[in-house]
Design a protein around this motif. Structure first.
Motif, PDB file in Angstrom:
ATOM      1  N   ILE A  71      10.014  14.144   2.192  1.00  0.00           N
ATOM      2  CA  ILE A  71      10.842  14.999   1.337  1.00  0.00           C
ATOM      3  C   ILE A  71      11.833  14.126   0.572  1.00  0.00           C
ATOM      4  O   ILE A  71      12.507  13.276   1.150  1.00  0.00           O
ATOM      5  CB  ILE A  71      11.598  16.041   2.186  1.00  0.00           C
ATOM      6  CG1 ILE A  71      10.583  16.915   2.942  1.00  0.00           C
ATOM      7  CG2 ILE A  71      12.492  16.912   1.311  1.00  0.00           C
ATOM      8  CD1 ILE A  71      11.220  17.849   3.941  1.00  0.00           C
ATOM      9  N   PHE A  72      11.914  14.329  -0.729  1.00  0.00           N
ATOM     10  CA  PHE A  72      12.826  13.567  -1.594  1.00  0.00           C
ATOM     11  C   PHE A  72      14.265  13.725  -1.086  1.00  0.00           C
ATOM     12  O   PHE A  72      14.671  14.802  -0.675  1.00  0.00           O
ATOM     13  CB  PHE A  72      12.705  14.093  -3.032  1.00  0.00           C
ATOM     14  CG  PHE A  72      13.580  13.368  -4.009  1.00  0.00           C
ATOM     15  CD1 PHE A  72      13.185  12.165  -4.546  1.00  0.00           C
ATOM     16  CD2 PHE A  72      14.819  13.901  -4.372  1.00  0.00           C
ATOM     17  CE1 PHE A  72      13.996  11.489  -5.442  1.00  0.00           C
ATOM     18  CE2 PHE A  72      15.633  13.232  -5.258  1.00  0.00           C
ATOM     19  CZ  PHE A  72      15.216  12.018  -5.801  1.00  0.00           C
ATOM     20  N   PRO A  73      15.091  12.681  -1.047  1.00  0.00           N
ATOM     21  CA  PRO A  73      14.841  11.325  -1.572  1.00  0.00           C
ATOM     22  C   PRO A  73      14.301  10.353  -0.513  1.00  0.00           C
ATOM     23  O   PRO A  73      14.262   9.157  -0.747  1.00  0.00           O
ATOM     24  CB  PRO A  73      16.224  10.893  -2.046  1.00  0.00           C
ATOM     25  CG  PRO A  73      17.151  11.541  -1.063  1.00  0.00           C
ATOM     26  CD  PRO A  73      16.518  12.862  -0.696  1.00  0.00           C
ATOM     27  N   GLN A  74      13.941  10.874   0.662  1.00  0.00           N
ATOM     28  CA  GLN A  74      13.368  10.006   1.694  1.00  0.00           C
ATOM     29  C   GLN A  74      11.849   9.901   1.558  1.00  0.00           C
ATOM     30  O   GLN A  74      11.161   9.472   2.477  1.00  0.00           O
ATOM     31  CB  GLN A  74      13.701  10.539   3.099  1.00  0.00           C
ATOM     32  CG  GLN A  74      15.099  10.189   3.581  1.00  0.00           C
ATOM     33  CD  GLN A  74      16.160  11.036   2.898  1.00  0.00           C
ATOM     34  OE1 GLN A  74      15.978  12.253   2.763  1.00  0.00           O
ATOM     35  NE2 GLN A  74      17.252  10.416   2.491  1.00  0.00           N
ATOM     36  N   ARG A 118       0.843  -1.213   0.000  1.00  0.00           N
ATOM     37  CA  ARG A 118       0.000   0.000   0.000  1.00  0.00           C
ATOM     38  C   ARG A 118       0.868   1.248   0.000  1.00  0.00           C
ATOM     39  O   ARG A 118       0.537   2.256  -0.603  1.00  0.00           O
ATOM     40  CB  ARG A 118      -0.897  -0.026   1.244  1.00  0.00           C
ATOM     41  CG  ARG A 118      -1.738   1.236   1.464  1.00  0.00           C
ATOM     42  CD  ARG A 118      -2.976   1.239   0.631  1.00  0.00           C
ATOM     43  NE  ARG A 118      -3.701   2.498   0.683  1.00  0.00           N
ATOM     44  CZ  ARG A 118      -4.587   2.846   1.612  1.00  0.00           C
ATOM     45  NH1 ARG A 118      -4.858   2.006   2.602  1.00  0.00           N
ATOM     46  NH2 ARG A 118      -5.216   4.002   1.560  1.00  0.00           N
ATOM     47  N   GLU A 119       2.013   1.169   0.680  1.00  0.00           N
ATOM     48  CA  GLU A 119       2.944   2.297   0.721  1.00  0.00           C
ATOM     49  C   GLU A 119       4.347   1.777   0.432  1.00  0.00           C
ATOM     50  O   GLU A 119       4.711   0.685   0.867  1.00  0.00           O
ATOM     51  CB  GLU A 119       2.898   2.985   2.089  1.00  0.00           C
ATOM     52  CG  GLU A 119       3.740   4.240   2.187  1.00  0.00           C
ATOM     53  CD  GLU A 119       3.520   5.008   3.478  1.00  0.00           C
ATOM     54  OE1 GLU A 119       4.171   6.063   3.662  1.00  0.00           O
ATOM     55  OE2 GLU A 119       2.704   4.555   4.302  1.00  0.00           O
ATOM     56  N   PHE A 120       5.139   2.553  -0.318  1.00  0.00           N
ATOM     57  CA  PHE A 120       6.498   2.114  -0.648  1.00  0.00           C
ATOM     58  C   PHE A 120       7.417   3.327  -0.724  1.00  0.00           C
ATOM     59  O   PHE A 120       7.002   4.428  -1.076  1.00  0.00           O
ATOM     60  CB  PHE A 120       6.520   1.338  -1.978  1.00  0.00           C
ATOM     61  CG  PHE A 120       5.820   2.040  -3.113  1.00  0.00           C
ATOM     62  CD1 PHE A 120       6.499   2.962  -3.912  1.00  0.00           C
ATOM     63  CD2 PHE A 120       4.492   1.778  -3.386  1.00  0.00           C
ATOM     64  CE1 PHE A 120       5.860   3.603  -4.963  1.00  0.00           C
ATOM     65  CE2 PHE A 120       3.834   2.424  -4.428  1.00  0.00           C
ATOM     66  CZ  PHE A 120       4.519   3.340  -5.223  1.00  0.00           C
ATOM     67  N   GLY A 121       8.665   3.115  -0.370  1.00  0.00           N
ATOM     68  CA  GLY A 121       9.646   4.186  -0.370  1.00  0.00           C
ATOM     69  C   GLY A 121      10.293   4.383  -1.731  1.00  0.00           C
ATOM     70  O   GLY A 121      10.322   3.455  -2.567  1.00  0.00           O
ATOM     71  N   TYR A 122      10.844   5.556  -1.933  1.00  0.00           N
ATOM     72  CA  TYR A 122      11.476   5.888  -3.217  1.00  0.00           C
ATOM     73  C   TYR A 122      12.661   4.975  -3.491  1.00  0.00           C
ATOM     74  O   TYR A 122      12.803   4.435  -4.597  1.00  0.00           O
ATOM     75  CB  TYR A 122      11.926   7.350  -3.215  1.00  0.00           C
ATOM     76  CG  TYR A 122      12.744   7.713  -4.436  1.00  0.00           C
ATOM     77  CD1 TYR A 122      12.127   7.927  -5.669  1.00  0.00           C
ATOM     78  CD2 TYR A 122      14.142   7.797  -4.367  1.00  0.00           C
ATOM     79  CE1 TYR A 122      12.878   8.225  -6.797  1.00  0.00           C
ATOM     80  CE2 TYR A 122      14.895   8.102  -5.494  1.00  0.00           C
ATOM     81  CZ  TYR A 122      14.267   8.311  -6.705  1.00  0.00           C
ATOM     82  OH  TYR A 122      14.999   8.606  -7.814  1.00  0.00           O
ATOM     83  N   GLU A 123      13.524   4.795  -2.521  1.00  0.00           N
ATOM     84  CA  GLU A 123      14.729   3.984  -2.740  1.00  0.00           C
ATOM     85  C   GLU A 123      14.374   2.549  -3.095  1.00  0.00           C
ATOM     86  O   GLU A 123      15.037   1.922  -3.923  1.00  0.00           O
ATOM     87  CB  GLU A 123      15.616   4.020  -1.497  1.00  0.00           C
ATOM     88  CG  GLU A 123      16.336   5.341  -1.271  1.00  0.00           C
ATOM     89  CD  GLU A 123      17.324   5.674  -2.395  1.00  0.00           C
ATOM     90  OE1 GLU A 123      17.840   4.725  -3.035  1.00  0.00           O
ATOM     91  OE2 GLU A 123      17.552   6.870  -2.651  1.00  0.00           O
ATOM     92  N   LEU A 124      13.305   2.031  -2.477  1.00  0.00           N
ATOM     93  CA  LEU A 124      12.929   0.643  -2.744  1.00  0.00           C
ATOM     94  C   LEU A 124      12.391   0.487  -4.161  1.00  0.00           C
ATOM     95  O   LEU A 124      12.815  -0.417  -4.899  1.00  0.00           O
ATOM     96  CB  LEU A 124      11.882   0.175  -1.728  1.00  0.00           C
ATOM     97  CG  LEU A 124      11.366  -1.260  -1.905  1.00  0.00           C
ATOM     98  CD1 LEU A 124      12.517  -2.265  -1.905  1.00  0.00           C
ATOM     99  CD2 LEU A 124      10.354  -1.600  -0.815  1.00  0.00           C
ATOM    100  N   ILE A 125      11.477   1.351  -4.578  1.00  0.00           N
ATOM    101  CA  ILE A 125      10.915   1.178  -5.920  1.00  0.00           C
ATOM    102  C   ILE A 125      11.956   1.492  -6.991  1.00  0.00           C
ATOM    103  O   ILE A 125      11.929   0.922  -8.087  1.00  0.00           O
ATOM    104  CB  ILE A 125       9.634   2.030  -6.110  1.00  0.00           C
ATOM    105  CG1 ILE A 125       8.858   1.486  -7.323  1.00  0.00           C
ATOM    106  CG2 ILE A 125       9.953   3.519  -6.246  1.00  0.00           C
ATOM    107  CD1 ILE A 125       7.425   1.916  -7.379  1.00  0.00           C
ATOM    108  N   LYS A 126      12.903   2.365  -6.674  1.00  0.00           N
ATOM    109  CA  LYS A 126      13.979   2.640  -7.623  1.00  0.00           C
ATOM    110  C   LYS A 126      14.805   1.384  -7.850  1.00  0.00           C
ATOM    111  O   LYS A 126      15.168   1.037  -8.987  1.00  0.00           O
ATOM    112  CB  LYS A 126      14.864   3.772  -7.096  1.00  0.00           C
ATOM    113  CG  LYS A 126      16.023   4.119  -8.021  1.00  0.00           C
ATOM    114  CD  LYS A 126      16.889   5.223  -7.410  1.00  0.00           C
ATOM    115  CE  LYS A 126      18.082   5.530  -8.306  1.00  0.00           C
ATOM    116  NZ  LYS A 126      18.974   6.557  -7.702  1.00  0.00           N
TER     117      LYS A 126
END
Length: 717
Positions: A225-228, A189-197
């Motif tokens: 806030i990007f990248p977190q 349902r929720e995912f972090g930027y680093e993980l999907i990258k």
């Protein structure tokens, strides 16, 4: 605050307390509103957190709002400051009001109004998604300030369900954005930027561009806030629909990639992500990788005392094992799962639970198959606890002796306290108070709380707590009521220090018995109520039942006899319903005493007959002297013509007490017989019987029994 070295339970309680303080302090500055959506998807730990907040916000300027489906039933009960509202479908008027708000105008073509009302049937989320879908498909447009249909609905496929609406919107996305959304639905349902990258492998600019497109469609929201930053699906249903739109092969590939990405990103703290890794490996059909993660997830849940979660995780691991061919490695994995599952079942469903026996019995067989003697100790310990609670004392004695022998052979300092614990409990149940005390004291002497804490979770209760309890329970009958009180207070202190709820409930249960034996009804009632509160909060059925029985006995002793009897009867029915017979003698004496006070001696005699039959059947002899003494008192209460039979009961009580060197039971039996002899004119014999027993005591002179004995001796002069 440095939380290094704290037990999981202490951390949990500190976190909950900090959360409570944040909420209460915030509400002092201005009214605070907290909204939680989709409560039906919450896990037990989250429910515990919400319950904790609800129990602590009465009177504060806080409004907690929860939404959940009608079939969901929350666990925190009703309070005067709780209100429940049923959110029904919107009326036609309300639906159209929502449409005009979404479109920014009240000027709608009648055909459009009819279409929306027909398709959505008053479901708000459906209305919102349908309007967005119609706009994206260019089925509606604003002409001269008025929204109208641009195409005949006969000639165009208008989405007819919420699933169709969501898929229509997803299908209208560019392929790259759609693929990214599908990948996100696999991650969660929720995912972090680093993980999907890491999962997608896309260049940063391309990834950000696609994420931006998904945000613009409001299928995803961004947090942080990007990248977190992290991204969350607007609605769980959106995630489900997108996930279901993929082929099974593609899902498995993405689950495998997600699991690998998590392992790479968090290699130094994988234990924090074991539940997610277990899920992804399972969905990717990576069974052999998934099983250890389910075992680890179950263990972590148990260490947080969230037993329902732990049982669920471990059962998932066991189900996966069934798909693997028979092998030594498979048996070793199952052994670890069963050893972890057994204590969780004992805590969550009671020591006499047949599911716990099944887990331990299977684990014992697996130990024999794989030659895993190092894991045999916790398995035998679990079986011992089951059989003792079931009232099968002889089997329990054999297992306790096997545990003691095993621990001595291996000289394992983590096993020796548990071995002495099992011997102390079993011997005490059999009425062998002196050797029980010796084992309890040996266990206390070698116990180290910090070294043993990691093993407490596999042994259901902490052995140091148990040894202190049974030292106390042995000291009281042996004639040392003050030392018994000191030991039980030490056990309570240790139970609170460990912050292991099941161990604390264990000691509170037996603390009520010590205070009852000392005839301190108010203290017994206070502790019983604490036991009920903690065990109810934690979901420990055995201690809820036992606490209510003890509470009933304490209430009856304080004069609230009928209320006490009702509680005890209900509790003992539930106790028997669990398959438990251990401890029934103690419960039955409290109920029989209440019936005597109520003037229904015949009921009490029926209970004493049941209790004495259990003694013969199970060998549960710790209260045998008291059972015969109470039977004699009930016979006298029933009729003065029962004096001879009552006197025989008192003599039996003296005989059993002396054979056990149980001075406190001997004192009670001597007082009962002395009073009878006094009525019969045998005053000198009565004094000669009671005086030497009373003179033996060196402590406890402020307890009710010794005060009564002293007063009776003065009357017999």
């Amino acid at each position: 605050m440095d939380m290094t070295g704290m037990s999981p339970e202490i951390k949990k309680s500190r976190i909950l307390e900090a959360l409570k303080q944040i909420v209460l302090k915030g509400s002092e500055m201005r009214p605070l509103i907290m909204a939680v959506e989709d409560l039906h998807w919450s896990d037990p730990t989250s429910e515990d957190t919400f319950k904790y907040l609800l129990d602590n916000i009465s009177g504060a300027n806080v409004l907690l709002i929860f939404t959940y489906r009608p079939e969901y039933v929350h666990t925190w009960g009703g309070k005067s400051y709780h209100n429940q509202l049923n959110l029904n479908r919107l009326s036609n008027r309300e639906s159209l009001t929502m449409v005009t708000h979404l479109l920014g105008t009240e000027d709608l073509e009648s055909n459009l109004e009819e279409l929306v009302l027909e398709k959505t049937e008053g479901v708000p989320f459906f209305i919102e998604e349908l309007i967005k879908s119609l706009k994206e498909l260019k089925i509606i447009e604003r002409v001269d300030g008025k929204y109208c249909l641009t195409k005949d609905t006969v000639d165009v496929a208008v989405p007819s369900t919420i699933h169709d609406v969501i898929m229509a919107r997803v299908d209208s996305l560019p392929d790259e954005a759609k693929g990214l959304l599908q990948t996100g639905s696999v991650i969660g349902r929720e995912f972090g930027y680093e993980l999907i990258k890491r999962v997608t492998g896309l260049p940063e600019q391309e990834l950000l561009s696609n994420l931006s497109a998904l945000k613009d469609t409001e299928l995803l929201y961004e947090r942080g806030i990007f990248p977190q930053s992290s991204y969350i699906f607007k609605h769980a249903l959106t995630q489900d629909v997108v996930y279901d739109s993929m082929l099974s092969k593609r899902k498995k590939e993405l689950h495998a990639k997600t699991g690998g990405a998590i392992e790479e990103l968090h290699a130094d703290r994988l234990e924090e992500f074991c539940e997610r890794l277990a899920h992804h490996c399972t969905e990717a059909d990576l069974i052999e990788r998934a099983i250890p993660y389910w075992q680890q997830a179950g263990q972590r849940a148990i260490q947080r005392s969230t037993y329902a979660e732990g049982i669920n995780h471990l059962n998932k691991g066991l189900e996966l094992l069934k798909t693997l061919p028979e092998s030594t490695k498979r048996n070793q994995q199952e052994l670890m799962l069963q050893i972890t599952l057994g204590p969780a079942l004992s805590a969550a469903r009671g020591y006499a639970a047949s599911e716990a026996e099944s887990a331990y019995t299977r684990a014992r067989k697996l130990c024999q198959q794989v030659g895993e003697t190092s894991q045999l100790f916790p398995v035998l310990l679990g079986l011992w606890l089951f059989y003792v609670t079931r009232g099968k004392i002889q089997i329990g004695r054999e297992l306790a002796e096997q545990l003691h022998s095993l621990a001595q052979q291996q000289q394992d300092p983590t096993q020796l306290p548990g071995a002495h614990r099992s011997m102390a409990v079993t011997l005490w149940v059999q009425g062998e108070f002196i050797p029980a005390l010796e084992h309890a004291e040996q266990g206390i002497a070698i116990y180290n709380s910090q070294k043993h804490l990691p093993y407490t979770f596999r042994e259901v209760q902490d052995p140091g707590v148990v040894c202190l309890c049974f030292a106390s329970l042995s000291l009281w009958p042996l004639g040392y009521p003050d030392q018994a009180l000191e030991k039980i207070n030490d056990a309570i202190s240790l139970g609170r220090e460990l912050n292991h709820p099941h161990s604390l409930c264990f000691v509170l249960n037996f603390a009520t018995i010590i205070h009852r034996m000392r005839r301190e009804g108010e203290a017994s009632l206070e502790i019983a109520e604490e036991l009920i509160a903690i065990s109810t909060e934690q979901g420990f059925p055995q201690w809820i039942i036992s606490g209510n029985i003890h509470r009933g006995a304490a209430l009856a002793a304080q004069g609230k006899i009928e209320e006490g009897i009702t509680l005890m009867l209900q509790g003992m029915d539930a106790w028997r319903g669990m398959g438990a017979e251990g401890g029934l003698s103690i419960f039955l004496t409290g109920l029989a005493e209440a019936y005597r006070e109520l003037g229904k001696a015949e009921y009490g005699l029926t209970l004493m007959a049941e209790a004495l039959s259990l003694v013969d059947k199970n060998g549960d002899r710790n209260f045998e002297a008291e059972l015969y003494r109470l039977k004699g008192e009930l016979l006298l209460a029933q009729s003065e013509g029962n004096q001879a039979e009552a006197e025989a009961c008192f003599h039996k009580a003296l005989e059993f007490a002396r054979s056990q060197q149980a001075k406190s039971f001997e004192l009670r039996a001597a007082m009962s017989l002395s009073r009878l002899w006094d009525k019969q004119g045998k005053r000198a014999e009565a004094r000669d019987l009671l005086a030497p027993v009373y003179d033996w005591f060196t402590e406890g002179f402020d307890t009710a029994d010794l005060k009564d004995a002293k007063a009776l001796l003065e009357e017999l002069r």
